[in-house]
Design a protein around this motif. Structure first.
Motif, short mmCIF file in Angstrom:
data_model
loop_
_atom_site.label_atom_id
_atom_site.label_comp_id
_atom_site.label_asym_id
_atom_site.label_seq_id
_atom_site.Cartn_x
_atom_site.Cartn_y
_atom_site.Cartn_z
N UNK A 1 0.74 -1.20 0.00
CA UNK A 1 0.18 0.07 -0.01
C UNK A 1 0.77 1.26 -0.09
N UNK A 2 0.58 2.02 -0.90
CA UNK A 2 1.46 3.18 -0.85
C UNK A 2 1.44 4.14 0.40
N UNK A 3 2.40 4.94 0.87
CA UNK A 3 2.66 5.82 1.86
C UNK A 3 1.85 7.29 1.49
N UNK A 4 1.51 7.82 2.44
CA UNK A 4 1.03 9.19 2.29
C UNK A 4 2.10 10.02 1.51
N UNK A 5 3.39 9.85 1.58
CA UNK A 5 4.36 10.47 0.81
C UNK A 5 4.16 10.35 -0.60
N UNK A 6 4.04 8.96 -1.01
CA UNK A 6 3.82 8.37 -2.40
C UNK A 6 2.59 9.13 -3.02
N UNK A 7 1.62 9.01 -1.87
CA UNK A 7 0.38 9.87 -2.47
C UNK A 7 0.53 11.16 -2.78
N UNK A 8 1.46 11.96 -2.25
CA UNK A 8 1.82 13.49 -2.51
C UNK A 8 2.53 13.49 -3.58
N UNK A 9 3.55 12.50 -3.65
CA UNK A 9 4.52 12.59 -5.02
C UNK A 9 3.51 12.15 -6.02
N UNK A 10 2.61 11.33 -6.19
CA UNK A 10 1.90 11.00 -7.27
C UNK A 10 0.57 11.89 -7.69
N UNK A 11 0.63 12.86 -6.71
CA UNK A 11 -0.52 13.96 -6.96
C UNK A 11 -1.78 13.41 -6.27
N UNK A 12 -1.64 12.46 -5.64
CA UNK A 12 -3.13 11.99 -5.26
C UNK A 12 -3.52 12.72 -4.04
N UNK A 13 -2.75 13.27 -3.44
CA UNK A 13 -2.93 14.17 -2.31
C UNK A 13 -1.97 15.60 -2.51
N UNK A 14 -2.68 16.62 -2.02
CA UNK A 14 -1.96 17.84 -2.35
C UNK A 14 -0.55 18.00 -1.62
N UNK A 15 0.36 18.75 -2.04
CA UNK A 15 1.63 18.96 -1.64
C UNK A 15 2.24 20.20 -2.22
N UNK A 16 2.89 20.80 -1.14
CA UNK A 16 3.56 22.29 -1.43
C UNK A 16 4.90 21.66 -1.82
N UNK A 17 5.37 21.62 -3.08
CA UNK A 17 6.42 21.17 -3.69
C UNK A 17 7.71 22.31 -3.80
N UNK A 18 8.68 22.17 -3.26
CA UNK A 18 9.84 23.15 -3.67
C UNK A 18 10.97 22.60 -4.67
N UNK A 19 10.90 21.37 -4.65
CA UNK A 19 11.89 20.67 -5.88
C UNK A 19 11.39 19.37 -6.24
N UNK A 20 11.53 18.96 -6.95
CA UNK A 20 11.42 17.51 -7.59
C UNK A 20 12.15 17.16 -8.97
#
Length: 146
Positions: free
Chosen positions: A1-20
């Motif tokens: 099962x995907x972690x919350x971080x994977x869901x943020x990285x995949x765009x399934x949850x919102x995130x305030x990205x500064x680098x990628x």
């Protein structure tokens, strides 16, 4: 099962990205010790930092160092704190945050999500991205999609 971080990285949850890039992402934590508190995370889901292959670990640390310099420039802190804990989410990550003393090293002092000001969180992410770009770093973040 995907972690919350994977869901943020995949765009399934919102995130305030500064680098990628294709191997590492950096985004603000939702429960910061201070505005600007950023998590540097390998894209690949790996539970323990000690299990990350050396080349990827070096890349995570390179990003963390650049984010740390951007945090100092953005928030005028004496230092950028660096912490690895890893108990709250089973996906390796480095905490990088503005630090003027040792208080930020206790994650018991975090602001809860409902205690943070979304406008200040957005502004913190923008400051860090701008400081990274001033360092010549391609953040890989498309700000018109935020």
């Amino acid at each position: 099962m995907a972690t919350v971080f994977t869901k943020i990285i995949n765009g399934e949850l919102p995130g305030r990205f500064v680098y990628r890039d294709d191997k590492v992402a950096a985004f603000l934590t939702i429960e910061p010790v201070a505005y600007g508190h950023t998590l540097v995370v390998p894209i690949k889901e790996i539970d323990k930092w000690t299990d990350i292959e050396p080349e990827l670990w070096a890349q995570c640390n390179d990003v963390a160092q650049k984010v740390g310099s951007a945090i100092i420039a953005s928030f005028g802190s004496e230092r950028a704190g660096y912490l690895i804990a890893g108990f709250e989410v089973p996906h390796a990550h480095i905490h990088v945050f503005p630090a003027n003393d040792m208080s930020g090293y206790s994650l018991a002092t975090v602001m809860k999500m409902d205690e943070t000001d979304p406008a200040q969180m957005d502004a913190a992410a923008e400051k860090i991205r701008a400081a990274l770009e001033a360092q010549g770093v391609d953040t890989g973040v498309e700000t018109d999609n935020l």
